[in-house]
Design an enzyme around this catalytic site. Sequence first.
Site, mmCIF file in Angstrom:
data_model
loop_
_atom_site.group_PDB
_atom_site.id
_atom_site.type_symbol
_atom_site.label_atom_id
_atom_site.label_comp_id
_atom_site.label_asym_id
_atom_site.label_seq_id
_atom_site.Cartn_x
_atom_site.Cartn_y
_atom_site.Cartn_z
ATOM 1 N N ASP A 210 36.005 26.591 -43.197
ATOM 2 C CA ASP A 210 34.556 26.465 -43.375
ATOM 3 C C ASP A 210 33.882 27.830 -43.243
ATOM 4 O O ASP A 210 32.835 27.964 -42.620
ATOM 5 C CB ASP A 210 33.965 25.469 -42.376
ATOM 6 C CG ASP A 210 34.315 25.804 -40.928
ATOM 7 O OD1 ASP A 210 34.981 26.834 -40.690
ATOM 8 O OD2 ASP A 210 33.928 25.026 -40.034
ATOM 9 N N ASP A 286 40.804 28.775 -27.979
ATOM 10 C CA ASP A 286 39.847 29.893 -27.995
ATOM 11 C C ASP A 286 39.289 30.166 -26.591
ATOM 12 O O ASP A 286 39.197 31.335 -26.171
ATOM 13 C CB ASP A 286 38.712 29.645 -28.990
ATOM 14 C CG ASP A 286 38.112 28.253 -28.872
ATOM 15 O OD1 ASP A 286 38.642 27.416 -28.112
ATOM 16 O OD2 ASP A 286 37.091 28.001 -29.539
#
Length: 443
Positions: A210, A286
């Site tokens: 995306d 992350d």
Amino acid sequence: MNRRCDLRYLLILAAIAFIYTQVKLFATQSEYAGKIADAMEAENHCRNQLHLLINEIGMHQENIVVLEEKAKRQAQECEQLRAVVQDLEKKGVKSLIRERQVPVAAVVIMACNRADYLERTIKSILKYHSSVALKFPVFVSQDGSNSDVRKMAMGYDQLTYMQHLDYEPIHTERPGELIAYYKIARHYKWALDQLFYKHSFNRVIILEDDMEIAPDFFDYFEAGADLLDNDKSIMAISSWNDNGQKQFVHDPYALYRSDFFPGLGWMLSKPTWDELSPKWPKAYWDDWLRLKENHKGRQFIRPEVCRTYNFGEHGSSLGQFFQQYLKPIKLNDVQVNWKSMNLSYLMEGTFVKHFADLVRSAKLLYGTDLVLKTNNVDGDVRIPYKDQSHFENIAHQFGIFDEWKDGIPRTAYKGVVVFRHQTSKRVFLVGPKSLQQLEIKNA
């Protein structure tokens, strides 16, 4: 009476002689008949062999004609290829034919089940990719078996498709957790293992399905590769600035070091992956990278103006922060010539002095109404904060990200968060230990 017996005797002898003659004649006829039959069979066999030989000769003649025609076509194709090679040599790519170019980094697009998003990302990448295709081979790594995503990825000859199929059951560590974060972590590990260990790349750039890229995306990361190689205190190069919204950025040439892992378009090297792969987390990879125990004091290079744009309003994070923080991001539209830039100021020993000079020269502001006070100052300002809650209060006033991970604010370098205000003015939010870490005295 004697004469009659002699006659009978003679007749019997004659009959016997006749019968013997007939038997002998029949045997002779049978023998010759067998020989005639054998001869006829041999004649038929020879005739069949002759027909086969004639047919085979005919086929060989046809093959000879076909081979002659094929040889003529190949000769024509060789002439055409020779002309193409000569044309390429005239255009200056002779060296690319003779010498294998070592890629700067593989680019992998992490995909799952959003074919429409993937198409937009691929088109954005290919828009700037043709001139650097040998330096940056592109892969699409799909997690799962969504047929639309597979068809989309395999529809582009410029890409290499990889598929991660994982049927192992997932057990979340806490009730109510989304399984998606566990699947994403597994997919990342598998894809990076493939690229570093199976395909033997030295560096990998990770994108998601995306994202759109800036015109200078590839040049930016090529320049970043030298920094990764020459400064072991740099853990990764990122294309993202969490405070990269249009109102907070100005200079497309400005780069910073950060203690906070930005993600969203980043490059790491094989030695770093050798360290991370064996202990890769089950989920939330992350945030795991943002823990001090994992980055171990190493830092990340980030731009002021983002080189990636995240358009993924719908995904595993359920659009978290999208309207406020992601949608307003400024994607760089300036073609920066990074090859001509001297980036030595980003090296560990040099940057701390460079950044300290910027902070030291900024005007000190205290108290309330900090936005109004900042508006009334010509030039950069620095605003001290006491702790996390104080920082969050100031961040809310300006509208920047207020989130912390493991004691570090987003984008911070040695506790200092910098962003633009009123176009070009820098605002430095300075932590309680920042001046000491920057070796700034009497400020």
